[in-house]
Design an enzyme around this catalytic site. Sequence first.
Site, PDB file in Angstrom:
ATOM      1  N   ARG A  39      -7.809  -2.000  11.964  1.00 15.32           N
ATOM      2  CA  ARG A  39      -6.946  -2.314  10.898  1.00 15.32           C
ATOM      3  C   ARG A  39      -7.314  -3.870  10.286  1.00 15.32           C
ATOM      4  NH1 ARG A  39      -1.327  -4.582  10.457  1.00 15.32           N
ATOM      5  NH2 ARG A  39      -0.311  -3.664   8.565  1.00 15.32           N
ATOM      6  N   ILE A  65      -0.392  -4.658   2.713  1.00 16.52           N
ATOM      7  CA  ILE A  65      -0.940  -3.496   3.439  1.00 16.52           C
ATOM      8  C   ILE A  65       0.276  -3.157   4.508  1.00 16.52           C
ATOM      9  CG2 ILE A  65      -1.651  -5.186   5.461  1.00 16.52           C
ATOM     10  CD1 ILE A  65      -3.764  -2.872   6.482  1.00 16.52           C
ATOM     11  N   SER A  66       0.835  -1.697   4.250  1.00 16.48           N
ATOM     12  CA  SER A  66       1.921  -1.599   4.780  1.00 16.48           C
ATOM     13  C   SER A  66       2.120  -1.643   6.353  1.00 16.48           C
ATOM     14  CB  SER A  66       2.287   0.007   4.349  1.00 16.48           C
ATOM     15  OG  SER A  66       2.313   0.265   2.934  1.00 16.48           O
ATOM     16  N   GLN A  67       3.377  -1.788   6.875  1.00 18.22           N
ATOM     17  CA  GLN A  67       3.617  -1.778   8.107  1.00 18.22           C
ATOM     18  C   GLN A  67       2.842  -0.489   8.795  1.00 18.22           C
ATOM     19  OE1 GLN A  67       7.722  -0.841   9.016  1.00 18.22           O
ATOM     20  NE2 GLN A  67       7.666  -1.565  11.078  1.00 18.22           N
ATOM     21  N   PRO A  68       2.204  -0.691  10.061  1.00 17.20           N
ATOM     22  CA  PRO A  68       1.671   0.529  10.573  1.00 17.20           C
ATOM     23  C   PRO A  68       2.619   1.658  10.907  1.00 17.20           C
ATOM     24  CG  PRO A  68       0.803  -1.326  11.600  1.00 17.20           C
ATOM     25  CD  PRO A  68       1.814  -1.717  10.641  1.00 17.20           C
TER      26      PRO A  68
END
Length: 216
Positions: A39, A65-68
Amino acid sequence: MSSRIGGKSKRSGELLAQKLQSEGISNPAVLKAIAHSPRHIFVPEILAHKAYDNTALPIGQGQTISQPYIVAKMSELLLADGRPQNILEIGTGSGYQTAILAQLTDKVFSVERIKALQWQAKRCLRAMDLHNVAMKHGDGWQGWRSKGPFDAIIVTAAPSSVPPALLDQLADGGRLVIPVGEQTQILKIITREGDVYNEQQVEAVRFVPLVPGDLL
């Protein structure tokens, strides 16, 4: 770019996958994809030390970038009926969600309206040696009609309502995972059975808006 991928990132990815599993993500293929995805190459270098935190991060151009957890959750929802042969992604963004999807299907078609983000995402995917992704610089509200229909569609930004073009491009038996709303957003699953679309609400979420029209 490739020099930023190493053994330390592999261990970090594995730890992130373990954390997501403890938070309820259970699909083995999704967890494996998370574990194998560095990431940190998808975020600005100044934020690389936060890359494996379970949090959204800015990537420029007013995007994140979205939360995992959300990446994993949406991917898991896409696979609930089995492995799709093709996936349409609306909103390439950093390319991290794209990289996860590329490990879960035969072919990913990804649409992004901001050219600079698309270029950066391409570089990251090449660094991971992922070559089953086709990209289009276009308006996500319109989908990618010439490549459809799609077994699965995932939208990584929130439209005010479900774009009709995406419903049209969903294959019979396919599923669409999409956050919908403006101030208040709900993650939805929409499945198609012929001309009937069934909708299920999953949970409250927070995404950047899916902007229609002009490309950047």
